[in-house]
Design a protein around this motif. Structure first.
Motif, PDB file in Angstrom:
ATOM      1  N   LEU A 253      -4.468 -20.648 -26.895  1.00 17.46           N
ATOM      2  CA  LEU A 253      -3.487 -19.640 -27.534  1.00 17.46           C
ATOM      3  C   LEU A 253      -4.739 -18.643 -28.050  1.00 17.46           C
ATOM      4  CD1 LEU A 253      -0.831 -18.866 -28.416  1.00 17.46           C
ATOM      5  CD2 LEU A 253      -1.262 -19.744 -30.773  1.00 17.46           C
ATOM      6  N   ALA A 254      -5.865 -18.980 -28.623  1.00 13.12           N
ATOM      7  CA  ALA A 254      -6.879 -17.729 -28.769  1.00 13.12           C
ATOM      8  C   ALA A 254      -7.167 -16.841 -27.659  1.00 13.12           C
ATOM      9  CB  ALA A 254      -8.165 -18.301 -29.471  1.00 13.12           C
ATOM     10  N   TYR A 256      -5.834 -16.703 -24.898  1.00 13.56           N
ATOM     11  CA  TYR A 256      -4.322 -16.027 -24.245  1.00 13.56           C
ATOM     12  C   TYR A 256      -4.229 -14.571 -25.159  1.00 13.56           C
ATOM     13  CZ  TYR A 256       0.689 -15.096 -23.514  1.00 13.56           C
ATOM     14  OH  TYR A 256       1.745 -14.612 -23.268  1.00 13.56           O
ATOM     15  N   LEU A 257      -4.270 -14.821 -26.604  1.00 10.81           N
ATOM     16  CA  LEU A 257      -3.798 -13.679 -27.377  1.00 10.81           C
ATOM     17  C   LEU A 257      -4.796 -12.617 -27.139  1.00 10.81           C
ATOM     18  CD1 LEU A 257      -2.224 -15.298 -30.335  1.00 10.81           C
ATOM     19  CD2 LEU A 257      -1.088 -14.254 -28.346  1.00 10.81           C
ATOM     20  N   LEU A 258      -6.219 -13.018 -27.318  1.00 10.53           N
ATOM     21  CA  LEU A 258      -7.243 -12.116 -27.097  1.00 10.53           C
ATOM     22  C   LEU A 258      -7.434 -11.231 -26.028  1.00 10.53           C
ATOM     23  CD1 LEU A 258     -10.031 -14.241 -29.264  1.00 10.53           C
ATOM     24  CD2 LEU A 258      -8.928 -11.952 -30.179  1.00 10.53           C
ATOM     25  N   SER A 259      -7.448 -11.897 -24.908  1.00 16.03           N
ATOM     26  CA  SER A 259      -7.468 -11.147 -23.463  1.00 16.03           C
ATOM     27  C   SER A 259      -6.601 -10.464 -23.310  1.00 16.03           C
ATOM     28  CB  SER A 259      -7.620 -12.235 -22.631  1.00 16.03           C
ATOM     29  OG  SER A 259      -6.771 -13.521 -22.391  1.00 16.03           O
ATOM     30  N   PHE A 260      -5.171 -11.022 -23.461  1.00 14.42           N
ATOM     31  CA  PHE A 260      -3.831 -10.319 -23.198  1.00 14.42           C
ATOM     32  C   PHE A 260      -3.756  -9.057 -24.132  1.00 14.42           C
ATOM     33  CE2 PHE A 260      -0.793 -12.278 -20.083  1.00 14.42           C
ATOM     34  CZ  PHE A 260      -1.844 -13.343 -19.448  1.00 14.42           C
ATOM     35  N   THR A 261      -4.109  -8.994 -25.046  1.00 18.90           N
ATOM     36  CA  THR A 261      -3.870  -7.864 -26.185  1.00 18.90           C
ATOM     37  C   THR A 261      -4.965  -6.906 -25.594  1.00 18.90           C
ATOM     38  OG1 THR A 261      -3.539  -9.129 -28.135  1.00 18.90           O
ATOM     39  CG2 THR A 261      -4.104  -7.140 -28.381  1.00 18.90           C
ATOM     40  N   GLY A 262      -6.484  -7.411 -25.366  1.00 18.62           N
ATOM     41  CA  GLY A 262      -7.206  -6.426 -24.722  1.00 18.62           C
ATOM     42  C   GLY A 262      -6.737  -5.718 -23.419  1.00 18.62           C
ATOM     43  N   LYS A 263      -6.184  -6.399 -22.637  1.00 20.40           N
ATOM     44  CA  LYS A 263      -5.463  -5.940 -21.326  1.00 20.40           C
ATOM     45  C   LYS A 263      -4.303  -4.912 -21.993  1.00 20.40           C
ATOM     46  CE  LYS A 263      -2.076  -7.520 -19.913  1.00 20.40           C
ATOM     47  NZ  LYS A 263      -0.865  -8.428 -19.317  1.00 20.40           N
ATOM     48  N   ASP A 264      -3.564  -5.157 -23.107  1.00 16.48           N
ATOM     49  CA  ASP A 264      -2.559  -4.263 -23.267  1.00 16.48           C
ATOM     50  C   ASP A 264      -3.224  -2.969 -23.919  1.00 16.48           C
ATOM     51  OD1 ASP A 264      -0.480  -6.326 -22.706  1.00 16.48           O
ATOM     52  OD2 ASP A 264      -0.551  -7.016 -24.824  1.00 16.48           O
ATOM     53  N   VAL A 265      -4.112  -3.172 -24.584  1.00 16.95           N
ATOM     54  CA  VAL A 265      -4.504  -1.826 -24.963  1.00 16.95           C
ATOM     55  C   VAL A 265      -5.216  -1.062 -23.893  1.00 16.95           C
ATOM     56  CG1 VAL A 265      -6.765  -0.770 -26.419  1.00 16.95           C
ATOM     57  CG2 VAL A 265      -5.465  -2.944 -27.478  1.00 16.95           C
ATOM     58  N   PRO A 311     -10.495 -23.584 -15.631  1.00 14.39           N
ATOM     59  CA  PRO A 311     -10.079 -22.475 -16.090  1.00 14.39           C
ATOM     60  C   PRO A 311     -11.342 -21.728 -16.593  1.00 14.39           C
ATOM     61  CG  PRO A 311      -8.742 -24.165 -16.707  1.00 14.39           C
ATOM     62  CD  PRO A 311      -9.819 -24.986 -15.883  1.00 14.39           C
ATOM     63  N   SER A 312     -12.300 -22.551 -17.510  1.00 17.84           N
ATOM     64  CA  SER A 312     -13.282 -21.867 -18.248  1.00 17.84           C
ATOM     65  C   SER A 312     -14.144 -20.803 -17.290  1.00 17.84           C
ATOM     66  CB  SER A 312     -14.183 -23.011 -18.942  1.00 17.84           C
ATOM     67  OG  SER A 312     -15.373 -22.390 -19.707  1.00 17.84           O
ATOM     68  N   LYS A 313     -14.482 -21.227 -16.091  1.00 17.17           N
ATOM     69  CA  LYS A 313     -15.294 -20.441 -15.308  1.00 17.17           C
ATOM     70  C   LYS A 313     -14.569 -19.368 -14.667  1.00 17.17           C
ATOM     71  CE  LYS A 313     -18.746 -24.057 -13.670  1.00 17.17           C
ATOM     72  NZ  LYS A 313     -19.250 -24.763 -12.711  1.00 17.17           N
ATOM     73  N   LEU A 314     -13.320 -19.507 -14.686  1.00 15.82           N
ATOM     74  CA  LEU A 314     -12.433 -18.179 -14.035  1.00 15.82           C
ATOM     75  C   LEU A 314     -12.400 -17.282 -15.250  1.00 15.82           C
ATOM     76  CD1 LEU A 314     -11.658 -20.107 -11.462  1.00 15.82           C
ATOM     77  CD2 LEU A 314      -9.200 -19.288 -11.882  1.00 15.82           C
ATOM     78  N   TYR A 315     -12.286 -17.773 -16.525  1.00 11.08           N
ATOM     79  CA  TYR A 315     -12.390 -16.739 -17.551  1.00 11.08           C
ATOM     80  C   TYR A 315     -13.510 -16.003 -17.894  1.00 11.08           C
ATOM     81  CZ  TYR A 315      -8.262 -19.057 -19.824  1.00 11.08           C
ATOM     82  OH  TYR A 315      -7.030 -19.648 -20.187  1.00 11.08           O
ATOM     83  N   VAL A 316     -14.928 -16.885 -17.628  1.00  9.80           N
ATOM     84  CA  VAL A 316     -15.933 -15.951 -17.591  1.00  9.80           C
ATOM     85  C   VAL A 316     -15.982 -15.059 -16.610  1.00  9.80           C
ATOM     86  CG1 VAL A 316     -18.567 -16.307 -17.476  1.00  9.80           C
ATOM     87  CG2 VAL A 316     -17.181 -17.923 -18.672  1.00  9.80           C
ATOM     88  N   PHE A 317     -15.754 -15.332 -15.443  1.00  8.53           N
ATOM     89  CA  PHE A 317     -15.654 -14.440 -14.340  1.00  8.53           C
ATOM     90  C   PHE A 317     -14.881 -13.195 -14.583  1.00  8.53           C
ATOM     91  CE2 PHE A 317     -13.524 -12.697 -10.565  1.00  8.53           C
ATOM     92  CZ  PHE A 317     -14.323 -12.259  -9.930  1.00  8.53           C
ATOM     93  N   ALA A 318     -13.565 -13.229 -14.992  1.00  9.10           N
ATOM     94  CA  ALA A 318     -12.493 -12.278 -15.187  1.00  9.10           C
ATOM     95  C   ALA A 318     -13.222 -11.366 -16.296  1.00  9.10           C
ATOM     96  CB  ALA A 318     -11.054 -12.897 -15.822  1.00  9.10           C
ATOM     97  N   TYR A 319     -13.556 -11.758 -17.270  1.00  8.80           N
ATOM     98  CA  TYR A 319     -13.922 -11.024 -18.573  1.00  8.80           C
ATOM     99  C   TYR A 319     -15.149 -10.333 -18.303  1.00  8.80           C
ATOM    100  CZ  TYR A 319     -10.614 -14.030 -20.908  1.00  8.80           C
ATOM    101  OH  TYR A 319      -9.689 -14.804 -21.260  1.00  8.80           O
ATOM    102  N   ILE A 441     -14.594  -9.730 -25.453  1.00  7.10           N
ATOM    103  CA  ILE A 441     -15.712 -10.426 -25.861  1.00  7.10           C
ATOM    104  C   ILE A 441     -15.431 -11.739 -26.573  1.00  7.10           C
ATOM    105  CG2 ILE A 441     -17.807 -10.493 -27.290  1.00  7.10           C
ATOM    106  CD1 ILE A 441     -18.312  -7.369 -26.288  1.00  7.10           C
ATOM    107  N   LEU A 442     -14.318 -11.356 -27.620  1.00 11.57           N
ATOM    108  CA  LEU A 442     -13.909 -12.461 -28.370  1.00 11.57           C
ATOM    109  C   LEU A 442     -13.261 -13.547 -27.670  1.00 11.57           C
ATOM    110  CD1 LEU A 442     -12.549 -10.637 -31.428  1.00 11.57           C
ATOM    111  CD2 LEU A 442     -14.490 -12.212 -31.301  1.00 11.57           C
ATOM    112  N   ALA A 443     -12.501 -13.305 -26.707  1.00 16.48           N
ATOM    113  CA  ALA A 443     -11.854 -14.241 -25.700  1.00 16.48           C
ATOM    114  C   ALA A 443     -12.925 -15.027 -25.017  1.00 16.48           C
ATOM    115  CB  ALA A 443     -10.948 -13.347 -24.687  1.00 16.48           C
ATOM    116  N   LEU A 444     -14.018 -14.313 -24.358  1.00 18.73           N
ATOM    117  CA  LEU A 444     -15.111 -15.114 -23.797  1.00 18.73           C
ATOM    118  C   LEU A 444     -15.809 -16.094 -24.510  1.00 18.73           C
ATOM    119  CD1 LEU A 444     -16.895 -15.371 -21.289  1.00 18.73           C
ATOM    120  CD2 LEU A 444     -18.035 -13.323 -22.194  1.00 18.73           C
ATOM    121  N   TRP A 445     -16.009 -15.810 -25.940  1.00 25.71           N
ATOM    122  CA  TRP A 445     -16.460 -16.692 -26.708  1.00 25.71           C
ATOM    123  C   TRP A 445     -15.914 -18.078 -26.867  1.00 25.71           C
ATOM    124  CZ3 TRP A 445     -14.712 -16.898 -32.203  1.00 25.71           C
ATOM    125  CH2 TRP A 445     -15.389 -17.922 -33.057  1.00 25.71           C
TER     126      TRP A 445
END
Length: 514
Positions: A253-254, A256-265, A311-319, A441-445
């Protein structure tokens, strides 16, 4: 409605995923163009425009919170028995998609725009929350669920591309100062959304009712007292809170919310950034957003990547890629010589690669969360988790959108003006760079310590099935114990104590949360 041992084929996966043309397309258009439309053509201030989105999504978030639980128990209703506890809402939601076109009427009042947007948000939630649970309903297999989610995200990427490409074409054809382009765009997408949702209803199915559900149906319902209704209402909120006790879901959830909100901004301010900071046309801004077409092949590659790498490695690549592109846009903003169409296209294309992976990954992870919860709650609560995700998402995007509008207005943004003061331009740029990158950055953490993947899910489900078959907890392997404890956040031994009541199972084990 209920089908046994049905195979999830590619055509079925495509039919299921079509609804995310609405999920991805509608909110991409809204995120990218609605505030710009309202402030440029309708004449609303940034705060008024942002408040429409914020108010509607907060109200809708509350409605969404109850929607998941409602669909979990809708099998007791006549329509749920006939059409499915999840799929019934797709059937009635399909024609209601036409409301979307009303968002883009020019010359209406603030109250009209608020009411229509609120209606559309509620209709979308009524469709998306039960629809999101269907992969868990249709199959237990990791690869088949991944097939459903991959087709879903491929079509979501298609919706995102259409939602940026078509407005750019229409604006280019009708002119930068024409509101008609936005209305025609709204009508096209409203009809498309209606067709897509109906097809999803037609091709999907639900799992058969469990023995516990069948026992519930056989009970004679008596009229509940007010005290019992209030107690049930309180238990519902307790159930929502219990989802956050699952460690894997908290992290999911963390992220999802951090990355999608960043994308929304980014989406909200990108057109403003292009028009006022880079001095390019809104049609070019639309063309840059339409670089989301790269998401089509990227989604297919990501479907392979999530199985192979997790999923974890995909997140790192995307962010990482998205933050690199934000740095490139900052350089273009600071160095006028870099402000060329070719540079903007390359940066926009690479950003969309990262964005596609960002959007793809959480919704491929979500169908496996209820499996982890079943070890704790002894229940299938897909709807509950979908409702919590939707509630949280809509609440955070409402707050973020309102903050963007507030900062724009306080930064000196002048509604309806083709030029903006330096303070407003600086505010737009800072929102784009600091707002988006900070959240990523927070989502990556969080992503770096997320351990749910194909291997750990198989270990977990095998152990769950062994215990359900009356296997002894003492015979669990050390690896199974470690995976169960890591994903649930509970000690293994506490999870093997049978609670007195299924609905109290989370509470019984709450002292074991790490």
């Amino acid at each position: 409605m209920l089908r046994k041992n049905k195979n999830v084929t590619i055509p079925v996966s495509i039919g299921y995923g079509l609804t995310d043309i609405m999920g991805g397309g509608a909110f991409t258009v809204i995120g990218a163009w609605l505030l710009f439309f309202y402030t440029t053509f309708v004449g609303l201030s940034p705060v008024e425009a942002a408040s429409i989105v914020a108010i509607a999504r907060i109200v809708d978030a509350v409605v969404s919170l109850f929607m998941g639980s409602y669909t979990d128990h809708f099998y007791k209703n006549y329509f749920g028995k006939k059409f499915g506890r999840r799929r019934f809402f797709l059937l009635i939601g399909a024609p209601l998609m036409l409301v979307y076109a009303l968002l883009w009427l020019d010359g209406m009042t603030y109250g009209f725009y608020l009411a229509v947007y609120l209606a559309f948000e509620i209709i979308a939630a009524m469709v998306l929350i039960p629809w999101e649970t269907l992969p868990s309903e249709m199959t237990k297999d990791f690869n088949q669920r991944t097939k459903l989610s991959t087709c879903r995200m491929f079509l979501s990427a298609s919706g995102t591309f259409l939602a940026t490409f078509i407005p750019g074409l229409l604006i280019g054809y009708f002119g930068e100062k024409s509101a008609e382009a936005y209305l025609i765009n709204g009508v096209i997408f409203a009809v498309l959304f209606m067709i897509c949702v109906f097809i999803s209803w037609k091709v999907t199915w639900e799992r058969e009712l469990t023995p516990e559900m069948l026992a519930e149906l056989e009970k004679t319902e008596r009229q509940k007292t007010l005290a019992e209704k209030l107690a049930a209402f309180g238990r519902l909120f307790k159930d929502y809170g219990s989802t956050l006790k699952i460690r894997a879901f908290r992290k999911h959830l963390a992220i999802y919310l951090l990355s999608f909100t960043g994308k929304d901004v980014y989406n909200t301010v990108f057109v403003f950034f292009c028009v006022y900071c880079l001095n390019v046309s809104s049609s070019l801004a639309g063309s840059l957003l339409s670089m989301s077409i790269v998401g089509l092949p990227v989604t297919l590659i990501a479907g392979i990547g999530i199985i192979k790498f997790g999923p974890s490695k995909l997140y790192v690549f995307a962010y990482s890629l998205m933050m690199l592109c934000l740095g490139g846009f900052f350089a273009v903003y600071q160095i006028p010589a870099l402000n060329t169409v070719a540079t903007l296209v390359i940066l926009a294309g690479l950003y969309q690669v990262g964005r596609c992976v960002l959007e793809f990954t959480p919704w491929n992870v979500f169908p496996f969360i209820p499996d982890i919860d079943e070890m704790v709650s002894h229940q299938r609560r897909e709807g509950l988790f979908a409702a919590v995700m939707t509630f949280s998402r809509k609440t955070t995007v409402a707050i973020a959108t309102f903050i963007v509008g507030l900062l724009l207005q306080n930064g000196g943004f002048v509604k309806g003006s083709q030029t903006q003061p330096p303070e407003a331009i600086h505010t737009i740029a800072m929102l784009m760079f600091i707002g988006t990158a900070g959240l990523l950055i927070l989502a990556l953490w969080q992503a770096l310590t997320f351990h749910l993947n194909k291997r750990t899910h198989k270990i977990f489900v095998d152990e769950l099935d062994r215990l359900k078959a009356k296997g002894s907890p003492q015979h669990a392997t050390p690896e199974a114990r470690r995976v169960v404890e890591d994903l649930t956040g509970y000690s293994y031994d506490s999870l093997c104590r049978e609670p007195e009541h299924a609905e109290d199972s989370v509470a019984v084990r709450s002292s074991s949360v790490s």
